[in-house]
Design an enzyme around this catalytic site. Structure first.
Site, PDB file in Angstrom:
ATOM      1  N   GLU A  62       5.747 -20.371   4.081  1.00  0.00           N
ATOM      2  CA  GLU A  62       6.786 -19.706   4.871  1.00  0.00           C
ATOM      3  C   GLU A  62       7.040 -18.272   4.425  1.00  0.00           C
ATOM      4  OE1 GLU A  62       7.158 -22.642   3.343  1.00  0.00           O
ATOM      5  OE2 GLU A  62       7.212 -24.091   4.982  1.00  0.00           O
ATOM      6  N   PHE A  87      13.591 -24.137   5.681  1.00  0.00           N
ATOM      7  CA  PHE A  87      12.424 -23.332   5.317  1.00  0.00           C
ATOM      8  C   PHE A  87      12.475 -21.952   5.975  1.00  0.00           C
ATOM      9  CE2 PHE A  87      10.418 -27.760   5.676  1.00  0.00           C
ATOM     10  CZ  PHE A  87      10.933 -28.148   4.462  1.00  0.00           C
ATOM     11  N   ASP A 121      15.790 -37.777   7.527  1.00  0.00           N
ATOM     12  CA  ASP A 121      15.053 -37.067   6.475  1.00  0.00           C
ATOM     13  C   ASP A 121      15.946 -36.714   5.282  1.00  0.00           C
ATOM     14  OD1 ASP A 121      12.548 -37.197   7.545  1.00  0.00           O
ATOM     15  OD2 ASP A 121      12.626 -35.234   8.516  1.00  0.00           O
TER      16      ASP A 121
END
Lengths: 321, 282
Positions: A62, A87, A121
């Site tokens: 990234e 990110f 998640d």
């Protein structure tokens, strides 16, 4: 009028991004899409199929993606970087700060899976600090659209301003209720969804719909509730905030973000300098999230309709003291 | 410019560097002096560029400085190329200047396309520009300069992988291979290992300029590097320089990375850096 808002469907805001950038790519040959191994999650499939020469795969890297985008912007392209919100921000904050914000590059940082509604998640991926980080950067435009239609409209609209932009959206299927053509979305212009006189609720993102539902319940109890969708958190529509708070005399802010640094603090900043009023926050209370279903998480961490209603009742009581 | 003129310009740039850093008692002379010959060769001989300055850099070669702390050499070369008045060098690092401690676009200094200073970001930005030039069918080249110690930043290796994967054969990246960084020799601080093998294993073409402070060697190396462009791989130049090159007491260690000379030291430096021809101090 509150009854004007009905959910035409339930859709993911990230799908609004994918459809928006695909429409935009047809109109503007300078638009380039970058991703860090999350093209599918960001719904770039149609873009890649029809505009492969304007798609840049960066792999799981990234920091480099932000720099590549800054280089593309320097050359006059309009790069859209795509990955998850954590990110897109905390992982690459220094790259954004130096190569994008300080260098004033026309990079559009498009961030999906923001907030608790990412769900199962868990906290590693549920960023709740991103609005704060991004609104601190000088020159950064910060936009948090509330539904599919608005995310699509915002994705297209940000191409027309010469500014680094942080565009935040999510993965959960959510009520889609704003205008299909996006004509009710203007960057930097607060969207007053319902006018009222007893209290102002200012929300962004998914919690705008929650705020509307809370307002319906409160109006049934006889309260007059002003509901504002503050999709653009920076630059903030200060005039609209002052006008509403001066009228109602109290405010509840609601956001899928930490209590520190987000929409609530942006509103408090304006209010404290111009029109101090009682203010209650509906936000995550300085803690990390966890795994679970989106709605379960919103309830557990105090971001549900009942929390907004309780905050409204509390803030009105404070006003009346 | 011919060889003798380039050498004279390099000497003038070195005078600018020590005077700028002395003038504000702040800045980074060591790496600036080491990279002087390379930047003079680029801006006065090798690159096709327009000092009228267009940010987008279309149809011209473009340079990115990743190790932004060597801003004195960058500013001097830009000014003497005509990007902005040479007299402005006197404002370096002072209040209200366009010549910030590290290069920035914020004050709109012509010739600077990106802020740098926080290390490790320049190769990514250069890769973005090289990607744009490919999209635009623009045959001009993108040059970037990074420090060797700077390669300890992981983002560089993301960019190195990216450039090879996307076959950015329109990019020439030079590594200022002086073996020094703030805390000492790179081999003691954090070994870089075999840089040539590392770049080659990432599928780059790698050349070495053994005498990075010899103008003829730099020119020859750059011509060779250009000859390798357009062949499917990005090109790396391992540019062996000496920190402080040209000023005897600044050479041979890392100690002049980021300190300024005293009045007496400036006098010694200027005595060693004798210019010829028509150029002169700002």
């Amino acid at each position: 009028m509150l009854q004007d808002y009905t959910a035409s469907s339930e859709k993911e805001t990230r799908a609004g991004f994918g459809d928006g950038i695909y429409e935009l790519a047809k109109q503007n040959p300078d638009v380039v899409a970058l991703t860090a191994d999350l093209a599918g999650s960001l719904k770039l499939n149609n873009f890649i199929k029809d505009f492969p020469e304007r798609f840049v795969q960066c792999g799981i890297a990234e920091a480099n993606m932000i720099g590549v985008a800054a280089g593309l912007a320097t050359a006059g392209k309009i790069p859209y970087t795509t990955t998850f919100a954590n990110f897109s921000t905390s992982r690459v904050y220094d790259q954004i700060r130096q190569s994008v914000a300080y260098s004033h590059k026309n990079v559009k940082i498009c961030a999906s899976h923001a907030g608790l509604t990412l769900g199962e998640d868990g906290a590693t991926h549920q960023i709740l600090e991103d609005i704060g980080m991004m609104r601190m950067l000088p020159g950064m435009t910060v936009i948090v659209p509330c539904d599919y239609n608005q995310t699509k409209a915002a994705t297209i609209a940000i191409s027309k301003i010469e500014s680094p932009v942080y565009l935040r959206f999510g993965r959960v299927k959510w009520a889609n209720f704003t205008k299909e053509d996006g004509s009710d979305f203007v960057i930097g212009k607060a969207q007053v969804l319902n006018e009222g006189t007893d209290v102002t609720i200012i929300a962004c993102g998914h919690l705008v719909w929650t705020a509307l539902e809370a307002a319906r319940t409160l109006e049934a109890k006889g309260l007059s509730v002003e509901v504002i969708n503050m999709h653009t958190i920076k630059p903030l529509d200060e005039e609209a905030v002052i006008k509403s708070l001066t009228k109602t005399g109290c405010v509840v802010t609601a956001e899928e973000h930490q209590i520190n640094g987000g929409l609530g603090d942006a509103i408090a900043n304006v209010a404290s300098r111009n029109c101090p009023v009682p203010h209650e926050y509906v936000a995550v209370n300085d803690t990390f999230g966890e795994s679970g279903k989106p709605v379960q998480l919103l309830e557990k961490y105090g971001l549900g309709q009942t929390n907004i209603i309780a905050a409204v009742e509390k803030v009105i009581a404070r006003k009346q003291k | 410019m011919e060889l003798q003129e380039l050498k004279a310009m390099a000497t003038q740039v070195r005078r600018d560097i020590v005077r700028m850093v002395h003038g504000v008692q702040s800045g980074h002379p060591g790496g600036s002096l080491g990279c002087t010959d390379y930047l003079v060769a680029l801006y006065f001989k090798v690159m096709q560029h327009d000092p009228a300055f267009h940010m987008e850099g279309k149809n011209e070669d473009v340079f990115f400085l990743s190790n932004g702390h060597i801003s004195p050499v960058f500013y001097s070369v830009l000014a003497r190329s005509g990007y902005f008045p040479v007299s402005e060098l006197a404002t370096f690092r002072k209040i209200d200047s366009r010549l910030q401690g590290h290069p920035a676009t914020h004050e709109h200094l012509p010739g600077v396309r990106i802020a740098s200073g926080s290390l490790g970001q320049g190769l990514s930005v250069a890769s973005g520009m090289a990607t744009a030039k490919k999209m635009n069918n623009d045959q001009h080249l993108v040059y970037a300069l990074t420090g060797d110690g700077e390669l300890q930043e992981g983002q560089n290796w993301e960019a190195i992988m990216f450039a090879a994967h996307h076959k950015l054969d329109n990019m020439i990246v030079a590594v200022d291979y002086n073996g020094q960084q703030i805390d000492g020799a790179t081999k003691n601080v954090m070994s870089l290992g075999d840089l040539k093998a590392k770049f080659e294993s990432f599928d780059w073409t790698v050349l070495t300029i053994e005498q990075g402070n010899d103008m003829q060697a730099v020119l020859t190396g750059l011509e060779e590097a250009k000859a390798h462009t357009g062949k499917g791989k990005p090109v790396c130049i391992l540019l062996k320089t000496e920190m402080g090159a040209g000023v005897s007491f600044m050479m041979g260690s890392h100690e002049w990375h980021g300190i300024a000379p005293s009045d007496a030291q400036l006098d010694i430096a200027l005595t060693e850096l004798v210019t010829t021809g028509t150029i002169g101090d700002y």
